[in-house]
Design a protein around this motif. Structure first.
Motif, PDB file in Angstrom:
ATOM      1  N   ARG A 315       4.957   8.250  65.528  1.00  6.24           N
ATOM      2  CA  ARG A 315       5.616   6.945  65.621  1.00  6.24           C
ATOM      3  C   ARG A 315       4.583   5.864  65.945  1.00  6.24           C
ATOM      4  O   ARG A 315       3.812   5.998  66.902  1.00  6.24           O
ATOM      5  CB  ARG A 315       6.697   6.983  66.696  1.00  6.24           C
ATOM      6  CG  ARG A 315       7.596   5.761  66.725  1.00  6.24           C
ATOM      7  CD  ARG A 315       8.775   5.998  67.658  1.00  6.24           C
ATOM      8  NE  ARG A 315       9.675   4.854  67.670  1.00  6.24           N
ATOM      9  CZ  ARG A 315       9.557   3.819  68.495  1.00  6.24           C
ATOM     10  NH1 ARG A 315       8.576   3.816  69.385  1.00  6.24           N
ATOM     11  NH2 ARG A 315      10.404   2.817  68.448  1.00  6.24           N
ATOM     12  N   ASN A 316       4.579   4.793  65.148  1.00  5.75           N
ATOM     13  CA  ASN A 316       3.574   3.735  65.290  1.00  5.75           C
ATOM     14  C   ASN A 316       4.264   2.371  65.138  1.00  5.75           C
ATOM     15  O   ASN A 316       4.324   1.811  64.041  1.00  5.75           O
ATOM     16  CB  ASN A 316       2.475   3.901  64.235  1.00  5.75           C
ATOM     17  CG  ASN A 316       1.294   2.984  64.486  1.00  5.75           C
ATOM     18  OD1 ASN A 316       1.409   1.973  65.171  1.00  5.75           O
ATOM     19  ND2 ASN A 316       0.146   3.338  63.923  1.00  5.75           N
ATOM     20  N   PRO A 317       4.815   1.822  66.235  1.00  3.02           N
ATOM     21  CA  PRO A 317       5.541   0.542  66.142  1.00  3.02           C
ATOM     22  C   PRO A 317       4.680  -0.603  65.611  1.00  3.02           C
ATOM     23  O   PRO A 317       5.175  -1.463  64.879  1.00  3.02           O
ATOM     24  CB  PRO A 317       5.977   0.278  67.590  1.00  3.02           C
ATOM     25  CG  PRO A 317       5.960   1.625  68.250  1.00  3.02           C
ATOM     26  CD  PRO A 317       4.851   2.378  67.593  1.00  3.02           C
ATOM     27  N   ALA A 318       3.397  -0.626  65.974  1.00  8.24           N
ATOM     28  CA  ALA A 318       2.527  -1.711  65.506  1.00  8.24           C
ATOM     29  C   ALA A 318       2.397  -1.681  63.989  1.00  8.24           C
ATOM     30  O   ALA A 318       2.423  -2.726  63.323  1.00  8.24           O
ATOM     31  CB  ALA A 318       1.152  -1.598  66.167  1.00  8.24           C
ATOM     32  N   LEU A 319       2.261  -0.487  63.427  1.00  6.35           N
ATOM     33  CA  LEU A 319       2.161  -0.362  61.974  1.00  6.35           C
ATOM     34  C   LEU A 319       3.482  -0.733  61.306  1.00  6.35           C
ATOM     35  O   LEU A 319       3.493  -1.353  60.236  1.00  6.35           O
ATOM     36  CB  LEU A 319       1.766   1.064  61.605  1.00  6.35           C
ATOM     37  CG  LEU A 319       1.436   1.316  60.122  1.00  6.35           C
ATOM     38  CD1 LEU A 319       0.233   0.482  59.702  1.00  6.35           C
ATOM     39  CD2 LEU A 319       1.180   2.797  59.880  1.00  6.35           C
TER      40      LEU A 319
END
Length: 337
Positions: A315-319
């Motif tokens: 999981r990568n919210p920034a991406l």
């Protein structure tokens, strides 16, 4: 009386701050109140005669004031008031219009008819009081159509498209650069879009690109929901007024479906019945309560599918925000947590 005394007495006419900063531009000495973003710049150039010249730029009008002789001012108060100023000149003419596209074109036609290279524009006649009131421009559909046709003949359909996109960008203070762009088009013709060294052309091209980018992005992010009567309904809240640019895509994409696209931010909606496109007035607020049972089942199934594909460790919210800005998440069925 020297510059020091003048600096202690002078206050900015626009924001009332005491003059703080001093800088040089060429051989002229300037003083500033610190409101650099508002361009409240003062030029004390005539201290020998005990007069002080002050330039104040408010909105898009540039008004020049001059102090009365300092020995005529009440020095006991410690500051200067409006009555201690009198106007010398106004360098920009202001035209007011009704915030419609036709109104803007009529204002441009009026300014160009007077041969003005630079002027100011504002919506309505209200706002901050001015020493010289703006000139109201009445809306005439024929005048607007004629000016638009002049642009089309001079610069082609691409130029007209740029003007429409920038108007629908709904960005503050676009009128002046857009007017300069239109005026340059009438004189330079189709070459105007290649004049990227011109500040007005560059800004118009950049604004048009931003609106076009959002319109393209919305065509991929818009989510239609089936209502109980079979109509497909989609809602969104774009930064720019891209509804006129989005609807042709979905006319081609869903030519036989009945659908409604609703811009919640502006309260605008259009409907397609398979043959004609028409505006919609009074879209219900409780659209979620009108969803069909099949739509509810498919939404649950879609969310379960997306969740089953997700890998928690990756999981990568920034991406996610980079590929899809957060402002678009609100109306996605599969919106991230």
């Amino acid at each position: 009386m020297g510059h020091g005394s003048t600096r202690r007495l002078a206050h900015c006419l626009a924001c009332r701050k005491v003059i703080l900063n001093r800088f040089h531009k060429g051989h002229v000495q300037f003083f500033s109140c610190g409101c650099v973003e508002a361009h409240h710049i003062f030029n004390f150039g005539d201290a020998a005669n005990q007069n002080v010249v002050a330039g104040v730029e408010v909105d898009s009008s540039h008004v020049v004031f001059i102090f009365k002789r300092l020995h005529d001012v009440n020095l006991g108060s410690g500051e200067l008031s409006d009555k201690d100023f009198f106007p010398v000149q106004q360098t920009l003419r202001i035209f007011s219009y009704d915030n419609s596209f036709d109104g803007l074109l009529c204002a441009f036609a009026a300014a160009d008819g007077e041969g003005l290279e630079r002027c100011g524009f504002q919506v309505g006649v209200g706002g901050r009081p001015r020493l010289w009131p703006p000139t109201p421009v009445p809306v005439h559909a024929q005048t607007a159509a004629q000016f638009l046709e002049r642009l089309r003949q001079a610069g082609g359909e691409g130029t007209v498209q740029h003007v429409m996109y920038v108007f629908l960008a709904e960005v503050k203070d676009t009128e002046q650069p857009l007017y300069e762009f239109a005026r340059l088009t009438l004189r330079a013709g189709r070459n105007v879009l290649g004049m990227r060294t011109n500040a007005a052309v560059r800004r118009v091209v950049d604004w048009k690109a931003k609106v076009g980018k959002e319109a393209h992005r919305v065509t991929g992010l818009l989510r239609f929901m089936e209502l109980q009567d079979g109509t497909l309904y989609a809602r969104f809240e774009p930064d720019h007024n891209v509804l006129p640019f989005v609807t042709p895509h979905f006319q081609r994409r869903f030519p036989r479906e009945n659908w409604v696209i609703h811009d919640l931010r502006r309260g605008l909606a259009v409907a397609w019945d398979g043959q004609t496109l028409h505006p919609v007035v009074g879209v219900p607020d409780n659209v979620d309560a009108l969803l069909s049972q099949r739509e509810i089942a498919f939404q649950d199934l879609w969310r379960e599918y997306v969740q089953s594909l997700a890998v928690p460790e990756r999981r990568n919210p920034a991406l996610q925000r980079r590929f899809m800005p957060r402002r678009y998440w609100k109306h996605l069925v599969e919106r991230p947590d």
